[in-house]
Scaffold this active site. Structure first.
Site, mmCIF file in Angstrom:
data_model
loop_
_atom_site.group_PDB
_atom_site.id
_atom_site.type_symbol
_atom_site.label_atom_id
_atom_site.label_comp_id
_atom_site.label_asym_id
_atom_site.label_seq_id
_atom_site.Cartn_x
_atom_site.Cartn_y
_atom_site.Cartn_z
ATOM 1 N N LYS A 16 -27.754 -4.478 4.903
ATOM 2 C CA LYS A 16 -27.018 -3.333 5.443
ATOM 3 C C LYS A 16 -25.631 -3.287 4.809
ATOM 4 C CE LYS A 16 -24.184 -2.462 8.765
ATOM 5 N NZ LYS A 16 -23.354 -1.449 8.084
ATOM 6 N N GLY B 60 -17.207 -9.893 6.850
ATOM 7 C CA GLY B 60 -16.461 -8.781 7.440
ATOM 8 C C GLY B 60 -15.281 -9.309 8.227
ATOM 9 N N GLU C 153 -12.935 -10.054 13.931
ATOM 10 C CA GLU C 153 -13.267 -9.406 15.199
ATOM 11 C C GLU C 153 -14.764 -9.094 15.272
ATOM 12 O OE1 GLU C 153 -10.834 -9.666 17.279
ATOM 13 O OE2 GLU C 153 -12.472 -9.056 18.599
ATOM 14 N N GLU D 234 -18.449 -15.003 6.914
ATOM 15 C CA GLU D 234 -17.298 -15.100 6.018
ATOM 16 C C GLU D 234 -16.332 -14.031 6.495
ATOM 17 O OE1 GLU D 234 -14.698 -14.191 3.697
ATOM 18 O OE2 GLU D 234 -16.165 -13.630 2.133
ATOM 19 N N CYS E 64 -10.630 -10.554 0.993
ATOM 20 C CA CYS E 64 -10.523 -11.470 2.140
ATOM 21 C C CYS E 64 -9.608 -12.641 1.822
ATOM 22 C CB CYS E 64 -11.893 -11.921 2.614
ATOM 23 S SG CYS E 64 -12.995 -12.376 1.295
HETATM 24 O O1 TXE Z 1 -14.759 -4.278 9.277
HETATM 25 P P1 TXE Z 1 -16.109 -4.777 9.937
HETATM 26 P P2 TXE Z 1 -14.120 -2.812 9.260
HETATM 27 C C1 TXE Z 1 -11.067 -6.505 8.042
HETATM 28 C C2 TXE Z 1 -9.872 -5.800 7.502
HETATM 29 C C3 TXE Z 1 -10.102 -4.391 7.929
HETATM 30 C C4 TXE Z 1 -10.773 -4.573 9.246
HETATM 31 C C5 TXE Z 1 -11.624 -3.451 9.728
HETATM 32 O O2 TXE Z 1 -8.711 -6.318 8.076
HETATM 33 O O3 TXE Z 1 -8.909 -3.700 8.046
HETATM 34 O O4 TXE Z 1 -11.584 -5.697 9.060
HETATM 35 O O5 TXE Z 1 -12.643 -3.125 8.796
HETATM 36 C C6 TXE Z 1 -20.558 -4.117 10.107
HETATM 37 N N1 TXE Z 1 -22.673 -5.509 14.574
HETATM 38 N N2 TXE Z 1 -12.092 -6.732 7.047
HETATM 39 O O6 TXE Z 1 -14.079 -2.242 10.620
HETATM 40 O O7 TXE Z 1 -16.368 -4.060 11.212
HETATM 41 C C7 TXE Z 1 -20.010 -2.933 9.346
HETATM 42 O O8 TXE Z 1 -20.895 -1.842 9.422
HETATM 43 C C8 TXE Z 1 -23.066 -5.764 13.324
HETATM 44 C C9 TXE Z 1 -12.012 -7.985 6.377
HETATM 45 O O9 TXE Z 1 -14.800 -2.008 8.226
HETATM 46 O O10 TXE Z 1 -16.053 -6.242 10.007
HETATM 47 C C10 TXE Z 1 -19.877 -3.517 7.953
HETATM 48 O O11 TXE Z 1 -21.139 -3.508 7.309
HETATM 49 N N3 TXE Z 1 -22.412 -5.333 12.250
HETATM 50 C C11 TXE Z 1 -13.277 -8.338 5.707
HETATM 51 C C12 TXE Z 1 -19.450 -4.969 8.231
HETATM 52 O O12 TXE Z 1 -19.803 -5.203 9.599
HETATM 53 C C13 TXE Z 1 -21.286 -4.623 12.433
HETATM 54 C C14 TXE Z 1 -13.986 -7.234 5.020
HETATM 55 C C15 TXE Z 1 -17.953 -5.221 8.065
HETATM 56 O O13 TXE Z 1 -17.219 -4.321 8.870
HETATM 57 C C16 TXE Z 1 -20.813 -4.326 13.720
HETATM 58 C C17 TXE Z 1 -13.986 -6.016 5.799
HETATM 59 C C18 TXE Z 1 -21.556 -4.807 14.820
HETATM 60 N N4 TXE Z 1 -21.188 -4.587 16.081
HETATM 61 C C19 TXE Z 1 -13.021 -5.790 6.745
HETATM 62 N N5 TXE Z 1 -19.663 -3.614 13.607
HETATM 63 C C20 TXE Z 1 -13.171 -9.583 4.878
HETATM 64 N N6 TXE Z 1 -12.263 -10.475 5.226
HETATM 65 O O14 TXE Z 1 -13.918 -9.757 3.940
HETATM 66 C C21 TXE Z 1 -19.432 -3.461 12.287
HETATM 67 N N7 TXE Z 1 -20.407 -4.059 11.560
#
Ligand code: TXE
Length: 479
Positions: free
Chosen positions: A174, A227, A230, A249, A283
């Site tokens: 996904k 991701g 949170e 990660e 990240c």
């Molecule tokens: O991240 P999410 P978001 C951090 C960064 C950014 C913040 C928000 O600070 O500003 O996160 O970004 C999936 N169950 N990083 O909201 O939610 C989502 O669809 C299962 C740091 O985009 O973590 C995507 O495929 N999956 C980070 C993936 O999670 C879920 C990289 C990452 O999105 C879900 C990205 C759920 N309930 C953002 N909710 C890094 N450090 O590498 C979301 N997803």
């Protein structure tokens, strides 16, 4: 190749239960409407992955042949690199240079590296008492759910897919809703390479819908997630219900420590790319800079001049090094951190403003804050944008205490000509990756992952085998 917008399930391109737009953040134009997998499609993907996993065509496949499939997939990515890289740049806003010269070559190298592991997954023979032979096998886990973010869309997808496939699993990928397009192209190439239908499924969708349904589905054996911290928490909590394995990660607030005895020109270059590469949406971005007090003014002058030279540009232009922030929401989020830095009293030395190219796009100037205090939000929280927070330190102990003062522990950089100091610093930094006189180096063979709340498990390298296999201990009576 042409863009794909449907779901890839069981080797077929199918409709989803909804659709969502994917936007080019540099032009604000909708590139395409992408199909979204709802619970029914997630269920269908799990069924087809399970069937494909258990089918002797895959289960009993000669490991050399699995290796060849991975190698063939690498070749196909290489052959189509230009189109995939262009798509990545349009969908994510990252400079063409990064997509074509860094991200995609890494994807190719990564599939090749793990092609090499497919026929080397040996176990051990254990010395035991009595007339018995005891040996271990490394067996695949089954169906892997890979949930990946938008910052390195295809690259991080390959971090999960390549080892999972090398170890004989089936995968449901996904991509992040902001950047689904290259994952779908990879799905097409996996079919063309000859992976049996159902071994690679690609199902775009929003996190709380598609991602959540995957994490809750009892038919998925493991979630490999990259991701935010949170969302990582939500994933771990939800996975507990079916006791799925998870590797996470997550976020970072990585320190880059510059000692007075460093090669300051090299350090200024490394600090600049450490925070501004990938628009800071990395990240392991070196987002907290610690400079030894005795050289801080001199160093900051050089750094600020470098940051000022990093102007935003059209991501498709080969010379652009600072592209568009991935989405409107992320753009607003980064700008709100810049506002908080100003209102909490940090000194803005470079950038700090939204920008545009031809009057459009979610761009932000390369931003440097000085005189940041450890309790400010910009020193504590992951911003995930081109924003650097600078703090001063007095000596090695002070540098390490401050650098470790974070919930994260993904990476740490140190700049010094003193070898002993570099290693002393390195040993005491709480981080999964340490860089000495360099920053942001990655290779398929080198493990990557976080300490503390930056995650659990490791991507890449030999260590990834353990993430995608389970051990079976076999006893044979010899009498
Ligand atoms: O991240 P999410 P978001 C951090 C960064 C950014 C913040 C928000 O600070 O500003 O996160 O970004 C999936 N169950 N990083 O909201 O939610 C989502 O669809 C299962 C740091 O985009 O973590 C995507 O495929 N999956 C980070 C993936 O999670 C879920 C990289 C990452 O999105 C879900 C990205 C759920 N309930 C953002 N909710 C890094 N450090 O590498 C979301 N997803």
């Amino acid at each position: 190749m042409e863009l794909r917008t449907r779901l890839l399930i069981g080797g077929e391109w199918v409709e989803g239960s909804d659709r969502f737009p994917t936007v080019n953040p540099a032009t604000e134009e909708v590139i395409a409407e992408v199909e979204e997998a709802g619970t029914a499609e997630v269920d269908a993907a799990v069924r087809s992955a399970r069937e494909a996993f258990e089918d002797p065509a895959w289960r009993d496949m000669d490991p050399h042949r699995r290796s060849k499939l991975l190698w063939r997939l690498a070749d196909l990515v290489q052959e189509n690199l230009e189109f995939i890289a262009e798509t990545e740049t349009r969908d994510n806003g990252k400079p063409a240079f990064e997509s074509a010269k860094v991200d995609l070559p890494f994807v190719v190298a990564n599939f090749r590296y793990f092609a090499g592991w497919a026929d080397k997954l040996s176990g051990d023979v254990i010395p035991v008492s009595g007339p018995f032979l005891n040996y271990t096998l490394r067996e695949p886990l089954g169906v892997i759910g890979a949930i990946v973010p938008w910052n390195f869309p295809l690259n991080i997808a390959s971090w999960k897919l390549a080892p999972a496939l090398a170890c004989g699993n089936a995968v449901i990928l996904k991509p992040a809703e902001e950047t689904s397009l290259t994952a779908l192209l990879l799905g097409e190439l996996a079919l063309e390479a000859g992976f049996p239908p159902g071994i690679v499924n690609v199902i775009p969708g929003r996190g709380p819908i598609t991602g959540q349904a995957m994490v809750e589905h009892p038919g998925i054996d493991k979630i490999a997630f990259t991701g935010s911290t949170e969302t990582g928490r939500i994933v771990m909590r939800s996975a507990a219900e079916s006791l799925k394995k998870v590797s996470l990660e997550l976020g970072g607030k990585s320190p880059n420590v510059v000692f007075a005895d460093a090669d300051l020109a090299a350090a200024a270059r490394g600090v600049t790319t450490g925070i501004f590469y990938g628009k800071g949406e990395v990240c392991a971005a070196g987002s907290r800079l610690f400079v030894e007090a005795s050289i801080k003014d001199e160093f900051m002058d050089v750094l600020v001049a470098r940051a000022a030279g990093m102007t935003v540009g059209d991501p498709t232009h080969p010379k652009t090094r600072l592209g568009a922030i991935v989405s409107k929401a992320q753009h607003e989020r980064v700008l709100s951190y810049i506002e908080s830095g100003i209102s909490e009293g940090a000194v803005l030395r470079a950038g700090g403003k939204p920008a545009s190219v031809d009057g459009r796009g979610f761009f932000i100037e390369a931003t440097v804050f000085d005189d940041v205090k450890p309790d400010m939000k910009i020193a504590r929280e992951e911003i995930f944008g081109p924003v650097l927070a600078t703090l001063a330190f007095s000596d090695l102990d002070d540098a390490i205490d401050q650098a470790n003062e974070t919930i994260y522990g993904l990476a740490a950089g140190v700049w010094t000509r003193d070898v002993g100091k570099a290693h002393r610093d390195g040993r005491r930094e709480n981080a999964g990756t340490g860089w000495v006189n360099t920053y942001n180096r990655y290779e398929p063979g080198s493990p990557f992952g976080g300490w503390k709340q930056a995650g659990c498990g490791r991507d890449l390298g030999e260590r990834a085998r353990e993430e995608y296999t389970q051990t079976k201990s076999v006893w044979v009576a010899l009498d």
